[in-house]
Design an enzyme around this catalytic site. Structure first.
Site, PDB file in Angstrom:
ATOM      1  NE  ARG A  48      -2.885  -0.552   3.017  1.00  0.00           N
ATOM      2  CZ  ARG A  48      -3.334  -0.548   4.262  1.00  0.00           C
ATOM      3  NH1 ARG A  48      -4.089   0.422   4.694  1.00  0.00           N
ATOM      4  NH2 ARG A  48      -3.049  -1.522   5.095  1.00  0.00           N
ATOM      5  CG  ASP A  91      -5.285   2.481  -2.561  1.00  0.00           C
ATOM      6  OD1 ASP A  91      -5.911   1.520  -2.069  1.00  0.00           O
ATOM      7  OD2 ASP A  91      -5.567   3.668  -2.351  1.00  0.00           O
ATOM      8  CG  HIS A 177      -2.019 -23.754   5.959  1.00  0.00           C
ATOM      9  ND1 HIS A 177      -2.972 -23.061   6.644  1.00  0.00           N
ATOM     10  CD2 HIS A 177      -1.214 -24.301   6.907  1.00  0.00           C
ATOM     11  CE1 HIS A 177      -2.758 -23.184   7.942  1.00  0.00           C
ATOM     12  NE2 HIS A 177      -1.685 -23.947   8.134  1.00  0.00           N
ATOM     13  CE  LYS A 181      -0.669 -27.958   8.816  1.00  0.00           C
ATOM     14  NZ  LYS A 181       0.454 -27.308   9.473  1.00  0.00           N
ATOM     15  CD  GLU A 215      -3.492 -22.587  16.312  1.00  0.00           C
ATOM     16  OE1 GLU A 215      -2.548 -22.116  15.673  1.00  0.00           O
ATOM     17  OE2 GLU A 215      -4.641 -22.132  16.290  1.00  0.00           O
ATOM     18  CG  ASP A 234      -8.652 -19.023  12.370  1.00  0.00           C
ATOM     19  OD1 ASP A 234      -8.289 -18.565  11.282  1.00  0.00           O
ATOM     20  OD2 ASP A 234      -7.851 -19.329  13.278  1.00  0.00           O
ATOM     21  CG  HIS A 239      -7.233 -25.347   8.703  1.00  0.00           C
ATOM     22  ND1 HIS A 239      -6.997 -25.023   7.393  1.00  0.00           N
ATOM     23  CD2 HIS A 239      -6.779 -24.291   9.418  1.00  0.00           C
ATOM     24  CE1 HIS A 239      -6.427 -23.818   7.335  1.00  0.00           C
ATOM     25  NE2 HIS A 239      -6.291 -23.353   8.549  1.00  0.00           N
TER      26      HIS A 239
HETATM   27  C1  BG6 Z   1      -4.510 -20.573  10.083  1.00  0.00           C
HETATM   28  C2  BG6 Z   1      -5.325 -19.865  11.123  1.00  0.00           C
HETATM   29  O1  BG6 Z   1      -5.285 -20.896   8.963  1.00  0.00           O
HETATM   30  O2  BG6 Z   1      -3.968 -21.762  10.642  1.00  0.00           O
HETATM   31  C3  BG6 Z   1      -4.507 -19.566  12.354  1.00  0.00           C
HETATM   32  O3  BG6 Z   1      -5.825 -18.652  10.571  1.00  0.00           O
HETATM   33  C4  BG6 Z   1      -3.850 -20.827  12.880  1.00  0.00           C
HETATM   34  O4  BG6 Z   1      -5.289 -18.966  13.366  1.00  0.00           O
HETATM   35  C5  BG6 Z   1      -3.116 -21.538  11.747  1.00  0.00           C
HETATM   36  O5  BG6 Z   1      -2.946 -20.455  13.906  1.00  0.00           O
HETATM   37  C6  BG6 Z   1      -2.604 -22.884  12.219  1.00  0.00           C
HETATM   38  O6  BG6 Z   1      -1.806 -23.422  11.218  1.00  0.00           O
HETATM   39  P1  BG6 Z   1      -0.688 -24.491  11.562  1.00  0.00           P
HETATM   40  O7  BG6 Z   1      -0.156 -24.892  10.229  1.00  0.00           O
HETATM   41  O8  BG6 Z   1       0.317 -23.783  12.433  1.00  0.00           O
HETATM   42  O9  BG6 Z   1      -1.392 -25.585  12.294  1.00  0.00           O
END
Ligand code: BG6
Length: 488
Positions: A48, A91, A177, A181, A215, A234, A239
């Protein structure tokens, strides 16, 4: 294997954001150095603020040194990588500002282009529109959408509709993501290349499944994002549901992207919809208060800087999920995820049924049901817990539980981060590990009634101390079914 012929331009919108500096740029550093990206490819960060290339390189260097593992940052590698980096001011709320980016990209109009939208989802549609207006959506362009894809089904559809005006579905890569893994991909290898699991993988033999993502971290400076989302949006809606899909899906007819995604979407559509009464009985939501992680004292959520005292965001959620199909009828899937728990670990536990009858006296100790524990992190392993005889000459045969364990060998090559795998798949134009639109929407269709009932106050937001195992009612929820959370 090196794929040095992959030459492309990778644009990271939100190039100085946390995700970009912490995950994406380090992943690209590895891909360059491992020979998966050809020289002359460019990683263009959009920012930005106006920033010189020199200052950009200084920042990226500092972050790589902070986020790469010890020994991974070296001067020769940096010299190679930094020569591919560019920065340009854009922007995102002003279409006119895309001009300098267009000039940069148009130097190589035929090149494969990866447009990574590492921005708030409210910018997804307008960024795609601006790219189109500047002629940047070429047949070789792909777009990568980072989660969250909306806050519910309606907002998710809106985002998908906006993006679909400019990018076809096969050019749209929705990232989760967890799918990058190594062990998550191993679930398919385990299930579909080992005959021994095939006859066992159903409601005749499996009692229940647990999926936990625990976590120890808190907000990590992401309040502006997290406060609107919470643990359900989240972690669970994406996930954990994706892991559930890989455990529960039928064998796909091939590894081709749509075959795999067709099977996952069938699972998502089979998830039993929650009534308000189910939400009260089968879900738990909670938020951490102050406490300690190890010896470090940590604040409660409400004391974190900038949190509104009336806030109702959950940092922990536990849910009993039922999958209504022939294979899984009667087999609950218990999902839970939380922040500020004692340790970071993610695991899937498949708990088998107990033996129908025991011939062993076993000194009053029960025969534990077998379980298969798939650990994703902190280390990757697959363990089968089985009963064996305790060695000795005693007349009665006594048993104990032992583990058959598969670990990553000591001398295994470096474990690749999920983002390396996923970025490389976008570069290779392989969407298998990305979520198709109907998958994301089916997941929201399931999550919406829970979120609505929570918003209506149907389930009380409980507290748990940071560093504890989470709220007591998450334990009650599973114990009420005569089961308990897996512990090592
Ligand atoms: C993310 C979340 O998608 O995954 C985070 O937004 C979380 O809040 C993270 O901490 C956990 O990912 P990982 O790979 O560390 O288990």
């Amino acid at each position: 294997m090196s794929e040095i012929n992959n030459i492309c331009d990778i644009v990271i919108f939100g190039g100085h954001g946390d995700l970009s500096l912490r995950k994406l740029i380090p992943a690209l550093y590895h891909l360059f150095n491992d020979g998966y990206l050809g020289h002359g490819s460019r990683v263009i960060a959009t920012t930005r603020q106006v920033i010189s290339l020199e200052a950009h390189l200084g920042l990226v260097r500092e972050k790589l040194q902070a986020f790469l593992k010890p020994g991974e940052f070296t001067e020769p590698r940096w010299a190679l990588f930094s020569s591919q980096l560019e920065v340009v001011q854009v922007d995102l709320s002003d279409e006119e500002s895309f001009g300098p980016l267009a000039d940069m990209l148009n130097v190589y109009p035929e090149r494969d282009r990866i447009n990574y939208l590492s921005t708030a989802p409210s910018f997804f549609g307008s960024t795609c529109k601006a790219m189109h207006r500047w002629g940047l959506v070429t047949p070789q362009s792909r777009v990568v959408l980072e989660k969250p894809l909306g806050q519910n089904l309606a907002t998710s559809k809106k985002i998908n509709d906006e993006v679909a005006l400019y990018f076809d579905e096969d050019k749209t890569y929705r990232i989760d993501h967890y799918l990058g893994k190594e062990t998550v991909q191993n679930i398919m290898a385990l299930r579909f290349s080992n005959m021994m699991f095939m006859p066992l993988w159903n409601n005749q033999n499996i009692d229940h499944v647990q999926i936990t993502a625990s976590e120890s971290v808190g907000l990590e400076g992401r309040l502006a994002y997290y406060d609107d989302f919470g643990a359900m949006r989240d972690m669970i809606q994406n996930h954990l549901l994706q892991m559930l899909c890989l455990v529960a899906m039928e064998p796909p007819c091939s590894l081709e992207a749509n075959s795999v995604r067709d099977e996952k979407v069938k699972v998502l559509r089979s998830l039993r919809q929650f009534t308000p009464e189910d939400v009260r009985e089968k879900t738990v939501r909670a938020r951490y208060t102050s406490g300690a992680i190890g010896t470090e004292a940590v604040k409660g959520y409400l004391e974190e800087d900038g949190v509104d005292p009336d806030n109702m965001t959950e940092t922990f959620a536990a849910i009993r999920v039922d999958v209504d199909n022939w294979r899984w009828n009667g087999v609950p899937f218990y999902l839970r995820s939380g922040k500020r728990l004692p340790k970071r670990y993610t695991e899937i536990v498949i708990v088998f049924k107990e033996v129908p009858y025991t011939i062993f006296a076993n000194k009053g100790r029960c025969i534990s049901a077998n379980s298969l524990v798939i650990s994703l992190q902190p280390s990757e392993s697959i363990k089968m817990k089985i009963m064996t005889k305790i060695p000795g000459l005693s007349e009665a045969m006594h048993l104990h539980e032992m583990k058959l364990e598969l670990n990553m060998p000591e001398n295994a090559p470096r474990t690749h981060e999920a983002y390396e795998r996923l970025l490389l798949d976008v570069i290779r134009a392989n969407p298998t590990l990305f979520m198709r639109r109907d998958e994301v929407e089916a997941a929201w269709r399931w999550a919406d009634p829970i979120l609505e009932a929570w918003a209506a106050g149907e389930v009380k937001l409980k507290n748990y101390s940071a560093g504890s195992d989470g709220p007591a009612n998450a334990i009650t929820m599973i114990e009420r079914d005569g089961r308990s959370w897996h512990e090592e």
